[in-house]
Write a protein that holds these residues in place. Structure first.
Motif, PDB file in Angstrom:
ATOM      1  N   LEU A 101      -5.842  -0.197  -7.767  1.00 50.22           N
ATOM      2  CA  LEU A 101      -4.637  -0.119  -6.943  1.00 50.22           C
ATOM      3  C   LEU A 101      -3.458   0.242  -7.847  1.00 50.22           C
ATOM      4  N   GLY A 102      -2.818   1.361  -7.549  1.00 49.44           N
ATOM      5  CA  GLY A 102      -1.672   1.782  -8.343  1.00 49.44           C
ATOM      6  C   GLY A 102      -0.466   2.014  -7.446  1.00 49.44           C
ATOM      7  N   ARG A 103       0.545   2.632  -8.016  1.00 48.20           N
ATOM      8  CA  ARG A 103       1.749   2.935  -7.237  1.00 48.20           C
ATOM      9  C   ARG A 103       2.136   4.390  -7.441  1.00 48.20           C
ATOM     10  N   ARG A 104       2.471   5.056  -6.354  1.00 41.88           N
ATOM     11  CA  ARG A 104       2.992   6.407  -6.479  1.00 41.88           C
ATOM     12  C   ARG A 104       4.484   6.334  -6.253  1.00 41.88           C
ATOM     13  N   PHE A 105       5.182   7.131  -7.030  1.00 39.15           N
ATOM     14  CA  PHE A 105       6.592   6.934  -7.072  1.00 39.15           C
ATOM     15  C   PHE A 105       7.321   8.264  -7.027  1.00 39.15           C
ATOM     16  N   ALA A 106       8.199   8.443  -6.033  1.00 35.72           N
ATOM     17  CA  ALA A 106       8.859   9.734  -5.846  1.00 35.72           C
ATOM     18  C   ALA A 106      10.354   9.695  -6.146  1.00 35.72           C
ATOM     19  N   GLY A 107      10.968   8.511  -6.097  1.00 32.37           N
ATOM     20  CA  GLY A 107      12.430   8.426  -6.184  1.00 32.37           C
ATOM     21  C   GLY A 107      12.943   8.388  -7.611  1.00 32.37           C
ATOM     22  N   GLU A 108      14.166   7.967  -7.766  1.00 31.70           N
ATOM     23  CA  GLU A 108      14.783   7.808  -9.079  1.00 31.70           C
ATOM     24  C   GLU A 108      14.224   6.535  -9.737  1.00 31.70           C
ATOM     25  N   PRO A 109      14.245   6.454 -11.081  1.00 32.38           N
ATOM     26  CA  PRO A 109      13.705   5.260 -11.738  1.00 32.38           C
ATOM     27  C   PRO A 109      14.367   3.960 -11.267  1.00 32.38           C
ATOM     28  N   HIS A 110      15.697   4.013 -10.947  1.00 29.94           N
ATOM     29  CA  HIS A 110      16.318   2.753 -10.531  1.00 29.94           C
ATOM     30  C   HIS A 110      15.892   2.345  -9.125  1.00 29.94           C
ATOM     31  N   ASP A 111      15.370   3.306  -8.326  1.00 29.59           N
ATOM     32  CA  ASP A 111      14.825   2.930  -7.019  1.00 29.59           C
ATOM     33  C   ASP A 111      13.596   2.036  -7.211  1.00 29.59           C
ATOM     34  N   ALA A 112      12.783   2.378  -8.220  1.00 29.10           N
ATOM     35  CA  ALA A 112      11.592   1.561  -8.499  1.00 29.10           C
ATOM     36  C   ALA A 112      12.003   0.176  -8.964  1.00 29.10           C
ATOM     37  N   LEU A 113      13.038   0.123  -9.785  1.00 27.56           N
ATOM     38  CA  LEU A 113      13.524  -1.160 -10.313  1.00 27.56           C
ATOM     39  C   LEU A 113      13.958  -2.082  -9.174  1.00 27.56           C
ATOM     40  N   LEU A 114      14.631  -1.508  -8.174  1.00 28.14           N
ATOM     41  CA  LEU A 114      15.213  -2.310  -7.100  1.00 28.14           C
ATOM     42  C   LEU A 114      14.283  -2.457  -5.889  1.00 28.14           C
ATOM     43  N   ALA A 115      13.115  -1.806  -5.963  1.00 25.89           N
ATOM     44  CA  ALA A 115      12.196  -1.839  -4.821  1.00 25.89           C
ATOM     45  C   ALA A 115      11.818  -3.259  -4.387  1.00 25.89           C
ATOM     46  N   PRO A 116      11.551  -4.192  -5.316  1.00 26.70           N
ATOM     47  CA  PRO A 116      11.202  -5.552  -4.852  1.00 26.70           C
ATOM     48  C   PRO A 116      12.319  -6.201  -4.038  1.00 26.70           C
ATOM     49  N   VAL A 117      13.565  -5.857  -4.350  1.00 30.39           N
ATOM     50  CA  VAL A 117      14.700  -6.417  -3.609  1.00 30.39           C
ATOM     51  C   VAL A 117      14.734  -5.816  -2.202  1.00 30.39           C
ATOM     52  N   VAL A 118      14.495  -4.500  -2.122  1.00 28.24           N
ATOM     53  CA  VAL A 118      14.502  -3.834  -0.821  1.00 28.24           C
ATOM     54  C   VAL A 118      13.403  -4.423   0.067  1.00 28.24           C
TER      55      VAL A 118
END
Ligand code: ZN
Length: 192
Positions: free
Chosen positions: A115-132
């Motif tokens: 199980l992995g993660r695919r990521f399309a947005g800006e790096p800070h979107d990934a950082l804040l994803a758990p908050v979202v």
């Protein structure tokens, strides 16, 4: 309030990631106190506030501070509108969720699936994803009457009342509860 860097030993009164995030800017004795002044401070705060199992990058991407402050005010507006009885702005939250990394299965060299993660947005979107993701849960799953603002009118802190009796009134006894006790004691004494 001391200006220690966030991370280990940060005071969290919100009892929920989103409310703790909103509380990173607060008013103390009429003065605005901002806990985030750099990208690194945002990352350090997330390290202290998130479940240790959540993987975080070693360094905060440039733009993390601005993105985190923007997200904080967007979530504050959502929470306050919902608290006032309004329906949450789904378009805003969905836009944020779309930029979060998606889970997917990837094939390892030995043929096993992982199980992995695919990521399309800006790096800070990934950082804040758990908050979202936590915000989406807060606005849909929690009994929202338990989301409260501290009853001290001078205090701007929010919290989730997880107490059984649901009688929690203060961000913390130490900050506002005791202050209230002392002032009502003084008032009773003055009236006597
Ligand atoms: Zn308070």
């Amino acid at each position: 309030m001391d200006k220690q860097s966030p991370g280990a030993g940060i005071e969290l009164y919100g009892d929920h990631l989103v409310l703790d995030l909103m509380n990173t800017v607060m008013t103390v004795d009429g003065n605005k106190v901002e806990r985030w002044e750099s990208d690194a401070e945002v990352l350090a705060w997330l390290r202290g506030a998130l479940d240790p199992a959540v993987e975080l990058p070693a360094h905060a991407a440039p733009g993390s501070l601005a993105a985190a402050r923007l997200l904080r005010e967007q979530l504050r507006a959502l929470v306050m509108a919902h608290k006032d009885g309004g329906a949450p702005d789904l378009a805003l939250l969905n836009g944020l969720l779309e930029r979060a990394p998606r889970q997917l299965l990837v094939r390892e060299k030995d043929g096993a699936a992982r199980l992995g993660r695919r990521f399309a947005g800006e790096p800070h979107d990934a950082l804040l994803a758990p908050v979202v993701e936590a915000a989406a849960h807060l606005l849909t799953e929690e009994r929202f009457e338990r989301v409260k603002r501290c009853e001290n009118p001078a205090c701007t802190l929010w919290f989730l009342d997880r107490s059984k009796s649901q009688q929690r009134r203060w961000c913390s006894m130490a900050l506002c509860g005791n202050r209230h006790k002392v002032s009502s004691f003084r008032k009773r004494k003055a009236a006597a």
